[in-house]
Design a protein around this motif. Structure first.
Motif, short mmCIF file in Angstrom:
data_model
loop_
_atom_site.label_atom_id
_atom_site.label_comp_id
_atom_site.label_asym_id
_atom_site.label_seq_id
_atom_site.Cartn_x
_atom_site.Cartn_y
_atom_site.Cartn_z
N ILE A 71 44.25 32.40 -13.27
CA ILE A 71 44.52 33.47 -14.24
C ILE A 71 44.95 32.87 -15.57
CG2 ILE A 71 45.99 35.46 -14.75
CD1 ILE A 71 46.31 35.82 -11.68
N ILE A 118 42.37 39.62 -11.99
CA ILE A 118 42.51 39.65 -10.54
C ILE A 118 41.40 40.51 -9.92
CG2 ILE A 118 43.98 40.41 -8.63
CD1 ILE A 118 46.41 39.72 -10.41
N VAL A 177 48.45 45.21 -6.90
CA VAL A 177 48.15 43.79 -6.64
C VAL A 177 49.00 43.34 -5.48
CG1 VAL A 177 48.52 41.48 -7.58
CG2 VAL A 177 47.35 43.21 -8.95
N GLU A 208 39.02 38.28 -7.65
CA GLU A 208 39.84 38.10 -6.47
C GLU A 208 39.10 37.47 -5.30
OE1 GLU A 208 40.82 42.33 -5.87
OE2 GLU A 208 39.89 42.14 -3.91
N TYR A 233 45.99 36.04 -5.34
CA TYR A 233 46.28 37.46 -5.50
C TYR A 233 44.99 38.27 -5.43
CZ TYR A 233 50.79 35.78 -7.00
OH TYR A 233 52.01 35.17 -7.04
#
Lengths: 254, 202, 202
Positions: free
Chosen positions: C109, C98, C131, C102, C146
């Motif tokens: 993921i 992440i 997160v 991101e 996320y």
């Protein structure tokens, strides 16, 4: 088997479980297992032999089966796919096969590189000077305070209107009901029953409505009378006829 | 980067220990953290001198040491924020009843409203400075009564309570017409917190 | 008593505010406490310099500032070896993915890790406050994405996301690009590949 011993060590540092009870829970899926095996080759992932890796994986799964270890389905799916890849890589090149086995091998390599990169990044992240472990915040901060002062929005009109509401609420307000231009259902039933009487002619419902200049009252009377016809029909007092949707409604004594 | 007056590691360790500590520490407590090799006493003296006159000070209370923000900066650490809020309907009604009937007890307010008032309602009005306790009424239970304040008159632009419109005025203004008022409240829609489902419908 | 290098009241006020604060503060937050007249930015610079090399340091994390103990004193302050919150390997990898990618969807993921994310993994990271959901991506299925939080930067001692260890190297090596894109680069050879963020092969 010696190779596998080493692998177990690699993956489960500090694990003191009896190796015979090991299953594949130590790995986070087949890609993870592949990566572990790849790292055992001790060469850069970019120069790894995919063929050798496939052999290792298949041997590993075969050994695990021999030991009657539980093997999750996705490991078996990966094994089947790798066996297919291996056969493609070994066979003479067939230009019709898309994607080529070489491309599939490269893709696998790229995926292993990416997983490896993130695994290392995670380890470096965890090794940083972390709050509460390596560095500490002030133990007893006095804290900053925000004093909220409410200023209320309300004016004189709100105030006297509120008083009006209170008064209106507590004083009986009978006059309101009397003024409403409404024909109640009971009223409509009695009225319709009386007007239809014993008449056997089909008559439009509108003919039974009161003669009134007030359109609101007329609308209320129509609605109530319509419901009244349904009720009287249910009681078997009159019959209803209508030729189509929205066509005039006719009633007569039943 | 290091200036000649930079602290040695012993002083730094004492500084960090006191900073991170959750309560004031005695010299022995500090020594337990920083170890044998550190002269805690002289480290504390050095730190106290270093922090003197700063926004944070090292202070000793009953042989225990801790950092605290400088006393003269206390006003900085709190700030006021004005929040303009709409008075709840229950509060407006209660205020109106008090204004028209003062001095009036809580039980009387509830009787006039026809609805109970929650604990916070009178508090809010008193906190706003519009309502004050106005003594106890002689009689059974000696209930506390409430009245409005000068600040109330000022806020609502009234010279005196006699300036409040009477019932006849209210009626003439249509403010006693329950249907209109109910409609108004329906369209008002400002999300009342107080639940008063009763007595709305005419 | 006052030495010539003693801080002015503005600097002292910023110092006290950050000392008293229970969480990292942005420049605007600080300004709200210390008032209009203080140049918060230059006060922070002065304080950071003053505290450099001491047992307590002023650090910036994602545009927020706080004091913390110097990292090299960890051995003094660490009370117990055990980490209070030990993350699973899955959680560590997921957090890294992440942070370096991101905003990133769950499917992305999973594509990198080659396994489904088990139920608790994202929960643990969100519960830790590291997160957060970062909106939905336009496109098929509008997947939720996320991203990391301010608290993530604070906890891991990162001034900004650019400080992520090895970020530049990973980017230069193309290791943050999806497999499809890397594949295209390899086969095209001209490195001019269209950016395709959607999922890699299963």
């Amino acid at each position: 088997m010696d190779d596998e011993d080493e692998t177990f060590e690699l993956v489960r540092p500090g694990s003191d479980e009896d190796r015979l009870t090991l299953d594949l829970d130590g790995w986070e899926g087949p890609l993870d297992l592949l990566l572990t095996l790849a790292r055992a080759q001790k060469v850069d992932l970019a120069r790894i032999s995919i063929l050798a890796l496939v052999e290792q994986y298949l041997a590993f799964i075969a050994d695990a089966k021999k030991l009657k270890l539980e093997i999750a389905a996705d490991y078996l799916v990966m094994a089947a796919w790798l066996a297919y890849l291996k056969s493609c890589l070994l066979l003479p090149k067939d230009p019709d096969i898309e994607p080529s086995p070489e491309e599939l091998a490269t893709r696998l390599q790229l995926r292993l590189q990416r997983l490896q990169a993130m695994r290392e990044a995670g380890a470096r992240l965890m090794a940083r000077d972390r709050i509460g472990r390596d560095v500490f915040l002030r133990g007893r901060a006095e804290g900053l305070t925000v004093v909220r002062r409410a200023t209320w929005r309300v004016d004189l009109y709100d105030l006297i209107a509120a008083y009006g509401v209170v008064k209106a609420r507590t004083e009986p307000a009978l006059h309101v009901v009397a003024r409403r231009p409404v024909m109640t259902l009971d009223e409509a039933i009695q009225r319709l029953e009386r007007l239809v009487g014993a008449g056997v002619e089909w008559t439009a419902l509108e003919a039974f409505l009161p003669d009134t200049p007030d359109p609101n009252y007329r609308r209320s009377a129509l609605a109530s009378s319509f419901v009244a016809t349904l009720e009287l029909a249910r009681r078997g007092r009159l019959a209803i006829a209508q030729e189509g949707i929205f066509a005039p409604i006719y009633v007569r004594a039943a | 980067m290091k200036a000649p007056d930079d602290p040695d590691d012993g002083v730094r360790a004492v500084e960090a220990t006191l900073f991170a500590a959750e309560e004031p520490l005695g010299i022995d407590d500090i020594a337990a953290y920083v170890g044998e090799g550190v002269d805690v006493r002289s480290a504390l003296a050095e730190l106290a001198e270093h922090y003197a006159g700063r926004g944070v000070e090292l202070v000793e209370r009953g042989r225990r040491w801790h950092f605290q923000t400088a006393a003269d900066l206390a006003h900085v650490l709190r700030r006021e924020r004005e929040e303009s809020r709409r008075l709840s309907r229950a509060a407006v009604e209660t205020l109106a009843i008090i204004a028209y009937h003062e001095p009036v007890s809580r039980a009387e307010i509830e009787a006039i409203r026809g609805v109970q008032i929650s604990k916070g309602t009178l508090d809010v009005l008193m906190e706003a400075g519009w309502v004050r306790p106005a003594g106890r009424r002689e009689g059974p239970g000696r209930p506390l009564t409430y009245a409005t304040t000068q600040a109330f008159l000022t806020h609502f632009g009234l010279a005196s309570r006699r300036d409040l419109p009477g019932l006849d005025d209210l009626r003439a203004a249509g403010l006693l017409d329950p249907v209109d008022l109910a409609m108004e409240r329906l369209t008002d829609g400002d999300g009342e917190a107080e639940l008063e489902s009763d007595a709305e419908d005419a």
